[in-house]
Scaffold this motif. Structure first.
Motif, PDB file in Angstrom:
ATOM      1  N   GLU A  63       0.818  -1.219   0.000  1.00 42.23           N
ATOM      2  CA  GLU A  63       0.000   0.000   0.000  1.00 42.23           C
ATOM      3  C   GLU A  63       0.853   1.270   0.000  1.00 42.23           C
ATOM      4  OE1 GLU A  63      -2.679  -0.241   3.251  1.00 42.23           O
ATOM      5  OE2 GLU A  63      -3.832  -1.911   2.398  1.00 42.23           O
ATOM      6  N   VAL A  64       1.919   1.237  -0.755  1.00 45.16           N
ATOM      7  CA  VAL A  64       2.745   2.426  -0.922  1.00 45.16           C
ATOM      8  C   VAL A  64       2.158   3.245  -2.066  1.00 45.16           C
ATOM      9  CG1 VAL A  64       5.064   3.296  -1.399  1.00 45.16           C
ATOM     10  CG2 VAL A  64       4.763   1.179  -0.123  1.00 45.16           C
ATOM     11  N   VAL A  65       1.917   4.520  -1.829  1.00 44.65           N
ATOM     12  CA  VAL A  65       1.291   5.395  -2.813  1.00 44.65           C
ATOM     13  C   VAL A  65       2.321   6.411  -3.301  1.00 44.65           C
ATOM     14  CG1 VAL A  65      -1.013   5.103  -1.877  1.00 44.65           C
ATOM     15  CG2 VAL A  65       0.436   6.938  -1.021  1.00 44.65           C
ATOM     16  N   LEU A 173       7.225 -13.672  11.103  1.00 48.84           N
ATOM     17  CA  LEU A 173       8.139 -13.146  10.081  1.00 48.84           C
ATOM     18  C   LEU A 173       7.450 -11.995   9.372  1.00 48.84           C
ATOM     19  CD1 LEU A 173       9.455 -16.497   8.571  1.00 48.84           C
ATOM     20  CD2 LEU A 173      10.528 -15.077  10.309  1.00 48.84           C
ATOM     21  N   CYS A 174       8.147 -10.870   9.311  1.00 48.86           N
ATOM     22  CA  CYS A 174       7.561  -9.669   8.722  1.00 48.86           C
ATOM     23  C   CYS A 174       8.462  -9.115   7.629  1.00 48.86           C
ATOM     24  CB  CYS A 174       7.332  -8.594   9.791  1.00 48.86           C
ATOM     25  SG  CYS A 174       6.139  -9.076  11.074  1.00 48.86           S
ATOM     26  N   LEU A 175       7.827  -8.438   6.690  1.00 49.16           N
ATOM     27  CA  LEU A 175       8.523  -7.731   5.622  1.00 49.16           C
ATOM     28  C   LEU A 175       8.297  -6.237   5.807  1.00 49.16           C
ATOM     29  CD1 LEU A 175       7.490  -9.986   2.593  1.00 49.16           C
ATOM     30  CD2 LEU A 175       9.684  -9.962   3.768  1.00 49.16           C
ATOM     31  N   ASP A 176       9.373  -5.506   5.949  1.00 46.57           N
ATOM     32  CA  ASP A 176       9.297  -4.063   6.172  1.00 46.57           C
ATOM     33  C   ASP A 176      10.125  -3.356   5.103  1.00 46.57           C
ATOM     34  OD1 ASP A 176       9.019  -1.521   7.101  1.00 46.57           O
ATOM     35  OD2 ASP A 176       9.647  -1.930   9.149  1.00 46.57           O
ATOM     36  N   LYS A 189       4.806   0.261   6.792  1.00 51.27           N
ATOM     37  CA  LYS A 189       4.196  -0.519   5.710  1.00 51.27           C
ATOM     38  C   LYS A 189       4.546  -1.994   5.866  1.00 51.27           C
ATOM     39  CE  LYS A 189       2.664   3.203   3.635  1.00 51.27           C
ATOM     40  NZ  LYS A 189       1.222   3.496   3.488  1.00 51.27           N
ATOM     41  N   THR A 190       4.506  -2.487   7.090  1.00 52.83           N
ATOM     42  CA  THR A 190       4.940  -3.849   7.387  1.00 52.83           C
ATOM     43  C   THR A 190       3.863  -4.853   6.999  1.00 52.83           C
ATOM     44  OG1 THR A 190       6.231  -2.996   9.229  1.00 52.83           O
ATOM     45  CG2 THR A 190       5.832  -5.357   9.188  1.00 52.83           C
ATOM     46  N   VAL A 191       4.296  -5.947   6.390  1.00 53.13           N
ATOM     47  CA  VAL A 191       3.418  -7.072   6.062  1.00 53.13           C
ATOM     48  C   VAL A 191       3.988  -8.298   6.744  1.00 53.13           C
ATOM     49  CG1 VAL A 191       2.468  -8.506   4.238  1.00 53.13           C
ATOM     50  CG2 VAL A 191       2.745  -6.055   3.866  1.00 53.13           C
ATOM     51  N   CYS A 192       3.224  -8.888   7.662  1.00 53.84           N
ATOM     52  CA  CYS A 192       3.712 -10.013   8.463  1.00 53.84           C
ATOM     53  C   CYS A 192       3.045 -11.306   8.044  1.00 53.84           C
ATOM     54  CB  CYS A 192       3.451  -9.757   9.954  1.00 53.84           C
ATOM     55  SG  CYS A 192       4.351  -8.330  10.620  1.00 53.84           S
ATOM     56  N   ALA A 193       3.733 -12.403   8.369  1.00 46.66           N
ATOM     57  CA  ALA A 193       3.200 -13.730   8.063  1.00 46.66           C
ATOM     58  C   ALA A 193       1.917 -13.961   8.854  1.00 46.66           C
ATOM     59  CB  ALA A 193       4.233 -14.793   8.402  1.00 46.66           C
ATOM     60  N   SER A 195      -0.997 -12.816   7.738  1.00 42.52           N
ATOM     61  CA  SER A 195      -1.980 -11.896   7.181  1.00 42.52           C
ATOM     62  C   SER A 195      -2.372 -12.335   5.772  1.00 42.52           C
ATOM     63  CB  SER A 195      -1.427 -10.467   7.158  1.00 42.52           C
ATOM     64  OG  SER A 195      -0.283 -10.389   6.321  1.00 42.52           O
ATOM     65  N   GLU A 196      -3.522 -11.839   5.343  1.00 41.01           N
ATOM     66  CA  GLU A 196      -4.032 -12.210   4.031  1.00 41.01           C
ATOM     67  C   GLU A 196      -3.152 -11.644   2.911  1.00 41.01           C
ATOM     68  OE1 GLU A 196      -8.169 -11.859   1.421  1.00 41.01           O
ATOM     69  OE2 GLU A 196      -8.023 -11.006   3.446  1.00 41.01           O
ATOM     70  N   LYS A 197      -2.641 -10.420   3.114  1.00 45.36           N
ATOM     71  CA  LYS A 197      -1.783  -9.796   2.102  1.00 45.36           C
ATOM     72  C   LYS A 197      -0.471 -10.558   1.935  1.00 45.36           C
ATOM     73  CE  LYS A 197      -3.438  -5.045   2.500  1.00 45.36           C
ATOM     74  NZ  LYS A 197      -3.067  -3.648   2.818  1.00 45.36           N
ATOM     75  N   PHE A 198       0.034 -11.071   3.048  1.00 41.05           N
ATOM     76  CA  PHE A 198       1.294 -11.798   2.981  1.00 41.05           C
ATOM     77  C   PHE A 198       1.152 -13.048   2.126  1.00 41.05           C
ATOM     78  CE2 PHE A 198       4.211 -15.024   4.596  1.00 41.05           C
ATOM     79  CZ  PHE A 198       5.420 -14.356   4.523  1.00 41.05           C
ATOM     80  N   TYR A 199       0.103 -13.817   2.353  1.00 46.14           N
ATOM     81  CA  TYR A 199      -0.066 -15.048   1.600  1.00 46.14           C
ATOM     82  C   TYR A 199      -0.427 -14.773   0.139  1.00 46.14           C
ATOM     83  CZ  TYR A 199       0.187 -17.669   5.944  1.00 46.14           C
ATOM     84  OH  TYR A 199       0.625 -18.218   7.123  1.00 46.14           O
ATOM     85  N   LYS A 200      -1.171 -13.707  -0.111  1.00 42.99           N
ATOM     86  CA  LYS A 200      -1.474 -13.342  -1.489  1.00 42.99           C
ATOM     87  C   LYS A 200      -0.204 -12.943  -2.246  1.00 42.99           C
ATOM     88  CE  LYS A 200      -6.308 -11.870  -1.154  1.00 42.99           C
ATOM     89  NZ  LYS A 200      -7.257 -10.728  -1.310  1.00 42.99           N
TER      90      LYS A 200
END
Length: 278
Positions: A63-65, A173-176, A189-193, A195-200
């Motif tokens: 969700e980076v704009v 595990l998170c992606l930042d 804007k962290t996406v962690c394991a 979550s729905e966004k992480f698996y998508k």
């Protein structure tokens, strides 16, 4: 019978002409040019598409704009890199043609095909200039290769996290993207394991395709480095040939001048003897 002989001579003449034409091609320069074009095409094409995939991943999953003002954000940097890729593609297309032409004019096969030619000071300067310019481009491509390895490393970490997220139970595990400087520090804007966004994102084709495109771009940059090294060897050999040809040309000029002087002296003495006899 005479017609058969004429046809045989015609075929023999065409064969000799084809052999001379094939012998006049500077094959080392041709191989280096093909390798350069292949590497630049691979780097520019795959790099451009990989950057477009990076934009899609940042917008859809993190969700980076894009900044509404003219700020130097990650999207602006990606656009700048795309324009640089356009310039690299066009510049090295022209440079490959110039090096190929230089290989034609400095190869010994062209001398055998079209006869002797004069080695001028301009020709030696052009050869030296191409050597220096190719060396600079080789260093530049080394830098491009090192720069291209950074997104490969980043996407390898993301791919590794996606692979281990389902293996390690109870581990978060998170992606930042802030770790890589893609977004400002104050924006989370962290996406962690889990979550729905992480698996998508992990199951999406964008991540896998972008990762492999960056690998291909890295391979293309490496091929361009090898092509530059190959060109350096070819240009150095051509420079040595030009230098030896220049020395041989000076030797032939001095030799012909001495022979002409001896001939003039001999002619003068013969005339003096003839005059004295008469």
């Amino acid at each position: 019978m005479e017609e058969d002989m004429d046809e045989g001579q015609t075929q023999k003449g065409c064969l000799e002409c084809c052999i001379k034409c094939l012998g006049g091609i500077p094959y080392p320069s041709l191989i280096a040019t093909i390798l350069l074009y292949a590497g630049v095409a691979l780097f520019c094409g795959c790099g451009h598409e990989a950057l477009s995939g990076t934009v899609t991943i940042l917008q859809n999953y993190f969700e980076v704009v894009r900044s509404p003002v003219d700020a130097l954000d990650v999207f602006t940097m990606i656009d700048i890199i795309k324009y640089v890729i356009y310039g690299i593609a066009s510049a090295f297309f022209v440079y490959g043609i110039l090096l190929m032409v230089e290989g034609f004019f400095t190869s010994g096969a062209i001398k055998d095909l079209y006869g002797d030619f004069k080695i001028t000071t301009c020709g030696r300067c052009v050869s030296a200039w191409f050597i220096m310019l190719t060396y600079i481009f080789m260093l530049a491509w080394l830098g491009v290769t090192a720069f291209t390895s950074l997104p490969v490393f980043i996407y390898f970490n993301i791919w590794n996290i996606c692979q281990n997220a389902t293996v390690l139970d109870g581990t978060t595990l998170c992606l930042d993207p802030r770790q890589y400087g893609l977004v400002p520090i104050n924006e989370a804007k962290t996406v962690c394991a889990g979550s729905e966004k992480f698996y998508k994102m992990c199951e999406s084709t964008e991540l896998d395709m972008t990762f492999h495109l960056f690998i291909c771009a890295l391979a293309g940059a490496g091929a361009a480095v090898i092509a530059m090294i190959h060109y350096l060897m070819v240009l150095s050999a051509n420079w040595a040939y030009v230098k030896d040809a220049c020395r041989m040309q000076k030797y032939e000029d001095i030799k012909s001048k001495e022979e002409q002087e001896l001939h003039d002296i001999h002619s003068t003495r013969s005339k003096e003897r003839l005059n004295a006899y008469t």
